[in-house]
Design a protein around this motif. Structure first.
Motif, PDB file in Angstrom:
ATOM      1  N   LEU A   1       0.824  -1.218   0.000  1.00 57.45           N
ATOM      2  CA  LEU A   1       0.000   0.000   0.000  1.00 57.45           C
ATOM      3  C   LEU A   1       0.850   1.256   0.000  1.00 57.45           C
ATOM      4  CD1 LEU A   1      -2.582  -0.782   2.830  1.00 57.45           C
ATOM      5  CD2 LEU A   1      -3.103  -0.488   0.414  1.00 57.45           C
ATOM      6  N   MET A   2       2.122   1.110   0.320  1.00 60.08           N
ATOM      7  CA  MET A   2       2.900   2.314   0.623  1.00 60.08           C
ATOM      8  C   MET A   2       3.485   2.971  -0.620  1.00 60.08           C
ATOM      9  SD  MET A   2       6.436   0.806   2.205  1.00 60.08           S
ATOM     10  CE  MET A   2       7.645   0.043   1.122  1.00 60.08           C
ATOM     11  N   SER A   3       3.837   4.234  -0.460  1.00 60.67           N
ATOM     12  CA  SER A   3       4.555   4.971  -1.483  1.00 60.67           C
ATOM     13  C   SER A   3       5.952   5.247  -0.958  1.00 60.67           C
ATOM     14  CB  SER A   3       3.856   6.298  -1.766  1.00 60.67           C
ATOM     15  OG  SER A   3       4.762   7.165  -2.412  1.00 60.67           O
ATOM     16  N   PRO A   4       6.984   5.047  -1.793  1.00 61.47           N
ATOM     17  CA  PRO A   4       8.337   5.332  -1.310  1.00 61.47           C
ATOM     18  C   PRO A   4       8.672   6.822  -1.386  1.00 61.47           C
ATOM     19  CG  PRO A   4       8.422   4.386  -3.503  1.00 61.47           C
ATOM     20  CD  PRO A   4       6.972   4.492  -3.139  1.00 61.47           C
ATOM     21  N   ARG A   5       7.745   7.635  -1.860  1.00 61.97           N
ATOM     22  CA  ARG A   5       8.051   9.056  -2.052  1.00 61.97           C
ATOM     23  C   ARG A   5       7.504   9.914  -0.935  1.00 61.97           C
ATOM     24  NH1 ARG A   5       7.075   9.491  -8.541  1.00 61.97           N
ATOM     25  NH2 ARG A   5       9.045   8.490  -9.105  1.00 61.97           N
TER      26      ARG A   5
ATOM     27  N   GLN B   1      18.803   5.615   7.639  1.00 61.38           N
ATOM     28  CA  GLN B   1      17.378   5.622   7.278  1.00 61.38           C
ATOM     29  C   GLN B   1      16.480   5.153   8.411  1.00 61.38           C
ATOM     30  OE1 GLN B   1      16.899   6.743   4.140  1.00 61.38           O
ATOM     31  NE2 GLN B   1      19.029   6.548   3.567  1.00 61.38           N
ATOM     32  N   ARG B   2      17.024   5.078   9.634  1.00 58.91           N
ATOM     33  CA  ARG B   2      16.157   4.670  10.736  1.00 58.91           C
ATOM     34  C   ARG B   2      15.258   5.825  11.127  1.00 58.91           C
ATOM     35  NH1 ARG B   2      20.578   1.373  12.940  1.00 58.91           N
ATOM     36  NH2 ARG B   2      21.361   3.348  13.727  1.00 58.91           N
ATOM     37  N   LEU B   3      13.999   5.509  11.394  1.00 54.45           N
ATOM     38  CA  LEU B   3      12.997   6.534  11.707  1.00 54.45           C
ATOM     39  C   LEU B   3      13.178   7.013  13.141  1.00 54.45           C
ATOM     40  CD1 LEU B   3      10.376   8.008  10.890  1.00 54.45           C
ATOM     41  CD2 LEU B   3       9.122   6.026  11.717  1.00 54.45           C
ATOM     42  N   LEU B   4      13.475   8.310  13.302  1.00 53.41           N
ATOM     43  CA  LEU B   4      13.690   8.862  14.646  1.00 53.41           C
ATOM     44  C   LEU B   4      12.464   9.596  15.156  1.00 53.41           C
ATOM     45  CD1 LEU B   4      17.243  10.401  14.153  1.00 53.41           C
ATOM     46  CD2 LEU B   4      16.637   8.162  15.102  1.00 53.41           C
TER      47      LEU B   4
ATOM     48  N   ARG C   1      14.231   0.625   9.783  1.00 51.59           N
ATOM     49  CA  ARG C   1      14.518   1.517   8.659  1.00 51.59           C
ATOM     50  C   ARG C   1      13.211   1.854   7.945  1.00 51.59           C
ATOM     51  NH1 ARG C   1      19.113  -2.026   7.684  1.00 51.59           N
ATOM     52  NH2 ARG C   1      17.614  -3.284   6.567  1.00 51.59           N
ATOM     53  N   MET C   2      13.066   3.124   7.608  1.00 48.37           N
ATOM     54  CA  MET C   2      11.818   3.550   6.999  1.00 48.37           C
ATOM     55  C   MET C   2      11.803   3.186   5.519  1.00 48.37           C
ATOM     56  SD  MET C   2       9.866   7.120   7.396  1.00 48.37           S
ATOM     57  CE  MET C   2       8.498   7.480   6.290  1.00 48.37           C
ATOM     58  N   LYS C   3      10.673   2.591   5.046  1.00 49.17           N
ATOM     59  CA  LYS C   3      10.574   2.142   3.659  1.00 49.17           C
ATOM     60  C   LYS C   3       9.605   2.990   2.836  1.00 49.17           C
ATOM     61  CE  LYS C   3      12.597  -1.240   3.022  1.00 49.17           C
ATOM     62  NZ  LYS C   3      14.050  -1.360   2.829  1.00 49.17           N
ATOM     63  N   GLY C   4       8.673   3.664   3.490  1.00 49.15           N
ATOM     64  CA  GLY C   4       7.696   4.450   2.747  1.00 49.15           C
ATOM     65  C   GLY C   4       6.588   4.934   3.647  1.00 49.15           C
ATOM     66  N   ILE C   5       5.555   5.537   3.030  1.00 49.44           N
ATOM     67  CA  ILE C   5       4.415   5.967   3.829  1.00 49.44           C
ATOM     68  C   ILE C   5       3.123   5.433   3.214  1.00 49.44           C
ATOM     69  CG2 ILE C   5       5.419   8.099   4.721  1.00 49.44           C
ATOM     70  CD1 ILE C   5       3.785   9.592   2.561  1.00 49.44           C
ATOM     71  N   ILE C   6       2.139   5.272   4.086  1.00 49.30           N
ATOM     72  CA  ILE C   6       0.787   4.946   3.628  1.00 49.30           C
ATOM     73  C   ILE C   6      -0.079   6.154   3.929  1.00 49.30           C
ATOM     74  CG2 ILE C   6      -1.196   3.443   3.968  1.00 49.30           C
ATOM     75  CD1 ILE C   6       0.688   1.267   4.832  1.00 49.30           C
TER      76      ILE C   6
END
Lengths: 445, 445
Positions: free
Chosen positions: A120-124, A162-165, A222-227
């Motif tokens: 479902l996610m977008s990498p942008r 790329q870890r989400l802080l 690590r963050m891969k994208g957002i939904i």
């Protein structure tokens, strides 16, 4: 020249609303034709509002150049959905139409199951470092906003791995003093979803938290994208449709009713219908077992449909309510005992009421002695008691079956109204004849 | 002192996750108690994630001062929902807790029906004038962003009469050159919804357009507020739940299964169960009408449950598929003819298959002559032909009933699986006995 006049001329244009209106009734070829008649100003909106399946069918009707134009309109998550909807042999071809960086993003997304968070996610999304100043971050975002990003509403703060802080909404960033650091205005430890979480759970998180977007992370954080929540509206709609179709005793269609091929629809309905039929065949065996009772008291046959269908209706109510409550997280596995107690009480009250109605119907029916014989009162008691028992049994079986299925790792929605009704029919017949043989022993039987 | 240690001490705190976990099983009083044990840092989040009904019940358990604190946490649309969920006699009291400007906003929102667009909207959105420069607009927004607004994602451009002229996303504004005018970067004639549009239609617009927010306008084109997509997720969930409950043959519960009062649940299930029961009573009359045939060929009784339930299952499939397709806009009233043709073909195929199964079952059953008598083959034909007819009739009746209900202005979801099954039961019996009397005339009958 003719093709130019078709592209640029004002006449002969098809208004977008007309095409959208006629859309469901059009064949694939007519859709391609109609789409080409649109005002070029309106076509991108119309295209964007189609679902992935329709976009895919449209593209396959185009030539390669036209296909490429439209394929490149799509953000990577939508492009991935489109490729997934296309027939196997077309996928490579469709991917090759994308520019190299987008193609890589889409291929990465295709690795996820369609109904996982990753699918479902977008990498942008927009990202900043924690040690930026607020005004630096805003300037940096202004540059990112000019590229294609899904939303700038939430800004994700990441370290070099790329870890989400943390996360900061655009509004908070915007309202903060210019010289603060991003790490001081962000919310640490934001709610995130694992990349392999199923979409039903993702949508429950959205419903619970009222977020506009949520970050997706892998097992290492690590963050891969957002939904984004607009995709969740579709998910919620889709999951409810699947559940409703299963509750009606069909396999989930996975496509609009009018778009499903006839043979596929036959298969999706026929399989369940046959399973239920085989279950119902047991009623014929059960009835054969009670043939002697029937021969002696034919009058018993009159109330068979009434008795078994009342049990089916009661079971259908209970299973539907419980299945939906489980699906939206209102009831959990460990609540089974509370539900059971409730349905026993409910079955007694509702069954008692219907049983009384049945008894009264027989006691007060005009010409009861001619129709039902001299022992009509006892017959009424047998029907009434059977109704009480079967409505109770329907409520209990209908309510517990979804828990059993869930416990076994199966989909609770399989306990559809027809499925529960079939189960209750067979046991209901046995109950009815046994009650009757006790009540009517020495008179009719 | 004890109350201080309860409010400020670190020990004795209840983790938010524990409370949320136990929540469904707690009484109202226990919820109040548990909520007060939360870390003050976590309590606002927990409060915000409750639905309006739960927030309302919690507030009524508080004293006036505590009630005011929490009431003032809410944006106006959520406050209006909470007031709507509270008992009539509490509403004035709750409204009086708000500050004057918010109270006015909430009262204005309460004038809308809860499930209209107006009932979903927030009056707190950001607005600019068309003749502002982009940089002026951004500065102006930065000031508005510090107040309580629902979202700054979309900025609405209005004239002096509050008429909606256009919309510009924050991202577009942000990416535009500073000295352009707002009117030159905005999209004119934005999609908007009328304030009295029902929430189901609003959610279909969101599903179709993938917007994050939509403006709500009155009949004169004046903007009244915005609806954000996160509220739509709840609407879609809620509408699907209502439809599912109706499809299961219950009135919509309007509250979680475990929270509905027992007597209310009895009423919501009992009414439909009784209506269906009265319908089923006709099966007893129908059977009485065929008592002579039954007396001569008792064997016919054996297949009654099988035949009528197959019709009910087929009808349940068709009505469920069509009701859902209508609800999500895939099928419209004028598509009835396409659906009818499809279901006739479907009924013939599925009915033909089940009929053949039934025939084969009787022809090949071990000991068929002892159980079914010398004319077992004819009996098989009668059962098979009846199955074909009744599965066809179930599919057609189940598919057309939702159209008829919608045409009459009623809710198509009323054509629930149990409702269709009951309808098919009565007609199915008549079909079965008539087919049997034709096929078996001169032999069994």
């Amino acid at each position: 020249m003719q093709s130019e006049s078709q592209t640029r001329g004002e006449s002969g244009r098809l208004p977008a609303a007309d095409l959208q209106d006629a859309w469901p009734a059009l064949s694939d070829a007519e859709r391609v034709e109609g789409f080409r008649l649109l005002d070029p100003e309106e076509a991108p909106d119309v295209f964007g509002e189609l679902d992935a399946r329709e976009q895919s069918a449209l593209l396959l009707g185009f030539g390669r150049a036209e296909r490429q134009i439209w394929m490149r309109q799509l953000p990577p998550d939508d492009a991935a959905d489109l490729v997934q909807e296309a027939p196997e042999e077309w996928r490579e071809e469709l991917l090759s139409l994308l520019d190299e960086p987008t193609r890589k993003e889409v291929v990465a997304l295709l690795a996820y199951a369609e109904d996982d968070a990753g699918g479902l996610m977008s990498p942008r999304y927009v990202r900043v470092r924690p040690d930026m100043r607020v005004d630096e971050a805003i300037t940096y975002l202004r540059r990112q906003a000019q590229e294609r990003v899904e939303t700038i509403y939430y800004i994700y703060v990441q370290d070099a791995q790329q870890r989400l802080l943390g996360v900061v909404s655009f509004r908070e960033l915007f309202a903060a003093p210019s010289d603060r650091l991003v790490r001081d205005v962000m919310s640490a430890e934001p709610v995130s979803v694992a990349e392999d979480l199923d979409q039903e759970s993702v949508s429950q998180l959205f419903a619970q938290h009222d977020f506009v977007a949520m970050p997706v992370v892998d097992a290492e954080g690590r963050m891969k994208g957002i939904i984004t929540v607009d995709d969740i509206v579709d998910v919620v709609q889709e999951e409810a449709t699947e559940d409703i179709q299963k509750l009606g005793g069909t396999a989930a269609l996975d496509a609009p009713y009018l778009d499903v091929g006839f043979l596929e629809l036959v298969r999706k309905r026929g399989v369940w219908l046959s399973v239920l039929f085989l279950g119902e065949l047991m009623t014929a065996s059960a009835m054969a077992h009670y043939e002697d009772e029937l021969a002696r008291a034919l009058i018993l046959a009159l109330f068979i449909p009434l008795v078994i269908s009342s049990g089916g209706n009661s079971g259908s109510q209970a299973s539907t309510l419980v299945i939906r409550a489980i699906a939206i997280g209102e009831v959990r596995l460990r609540d089974w005992w509370r539900v059971l107690r409730r349905e026993i009480a409910m079955g007694l009250v509702l069954g008692g009421f219907l049983g009384t109605l049945g008894l009264v119907r027989i006691l007060l029916w005009p010409g009861r002695e001619e129709v039902y014989g001299p022992h009509y009162a006892l017959l009424g008691v047998a029907v009434g008691v059977s109704l009480l028992g079967i409505v109770l049994w329907g409520a209990v079986a209908g309510a517990m079956l979804p828990f059993v299925l869930r416990r076994l790792g199966l989909d609770p929605a399989t306990a559809s109204a027809p499925f529960v009704a079939t189960l209750v029919d067979v046991t209901g017949l046995m109950l009815y004849f046994n009650v009757a043989s006790v009540v009517l022993r020495g008179t009719l039987l």
